[in-house]
Design a protein around this motif. Structure first.
Motif, mmCIF file in Angstrom:
data_model
loop_
_atom_site.group_PDB
_atom_site.id
_atom_site.type_symbol
_atom_site.label_atom_id
_atom_site.label_comp_id
_atom_site.label_asym_id
_atom_site.label_seq_id
_atom_site.Cartn_x
_atom_site.Cartn_y
_atom_site.Cartn_z
ATOM 1 N N GLU A 176 0.838 -1.200 0.000
ATOM 2 C CA GLU A 176 0.000 0.000 0.000
ATOM 3 C C GLU A 176 0.873 1.249 0.000
ATOM 4 O OE1 GLU A 176 -2.916 1.911 3.214
ATOM 5 O OE2 GLU A 176 -3.712 0.080 2.313
ATOM 6 N N ILE A 231 0.752 4.245 -2.754
ATOM 7 C CA ILE A 231 0.495 5.644 -2.389
ATOM 8 C C ILE A 231 1.658 6.525 -2.833
ATOM 9 C CG2 ILE A 231 0.228 7.230 -0.438
ATOM 10 C CD1 ILE A 231 -1.441 4.982 0.906
ATOM 11 N N LEU A 247 -8.171 1.321 -1.894
ATOM 12 C CA LEU A 247 -7.873 2.628 -1.314
ATOM 13 C C LEU A 247 -9.104 3.529 -1.295
ATOM 14 C CD1 LEU A 247 -4.301 3.353 -2.730
ATOM 15 C CD2 LEU A 247 -4.937 2.514 -0.455
ATOM 16 N N GLU A 254 -11.019 2.497 1.693
ATOM 17 C CA GLU A 254 -10.382 2.984 2.919
ATOM 18 C C GLU A 254 -10.503 4.494 3.075
ATOM 19 O OE1 GLU A 254 -6.321 1.605 3.169
ATOM 20 O OE2 GLU A 254 -6.914 -0.418 2.558
ATOM 21 N N LEU A 273 -8.967 6.756 1.206
ATOM 22 C CA LEU A 273 -7.747 7.457 0.811
ATOM 23 C C LEU A 273 -7.853 8.053 -0.591
ATOM 24 C CD1 LEU A 273 -5.141 4.898 2.161
ATOM 25 C CD2 LEU A 273 -5.909 7.006 3.242
ATOM 26 N N GLN A 283 -6.562 13.081 2.309
ATOM 27 C CA GLN A 283 -5.241 12.599 1.913
ATOM 28 C C GLN A 283 -4.447 13.704 1.237
ATOM 29 O OE1 GLN A 283 -4.363 9.772 3.039
ATOM 30 N NE2 GLN A 283 -2.425 9.480 2.057
#
Length: 82
Positions: free
Chosen positions: A13, A17, A51, A54, A56, A75
């Motif tokens: 992850e 990112i 993501l 989640e 994000l 984010q």
């Protein structure tokens, strides 16, 4: 020794990112991320959807097959503070 096919590469992850944060455009697609990370598009798409779940990333589906992703507002502020 043989190279793994793109779909078999494991991406963390954090690596995902990091790849997203260095993109110069405000939005991106799964194929762009797949190319940057050397993974298959289906794998990239699955990671991006996780993501989104989640919180994000945010996403929009402007066409029948196109999905656009971008960093969620929370984010974006974390990235700009770093």
């Amino acid at each position: 020794m043989e190279d793994k096919p793109p779909e078999a590469r494991i991406v963390s992850e954090e690596e995902l990112i990091e790849a997203i944060c260095v993109i110069e455009e405000p939005a991106f697609t799964a194929p762009e991320i797949a190319e940057d990370l050397g993974i298959g598009v289906d794998s990239a798409r699955q990671h991006l959807y996780e993501l989104v779940d989640e919180g994000l990333l945010s996403m929009k589906k402007p066409g029948s097959r196109t999905v656009i992703f971008w960093l969620s507002e929370s984010q974006q502020s974390e990235v700009s503070d770093a």
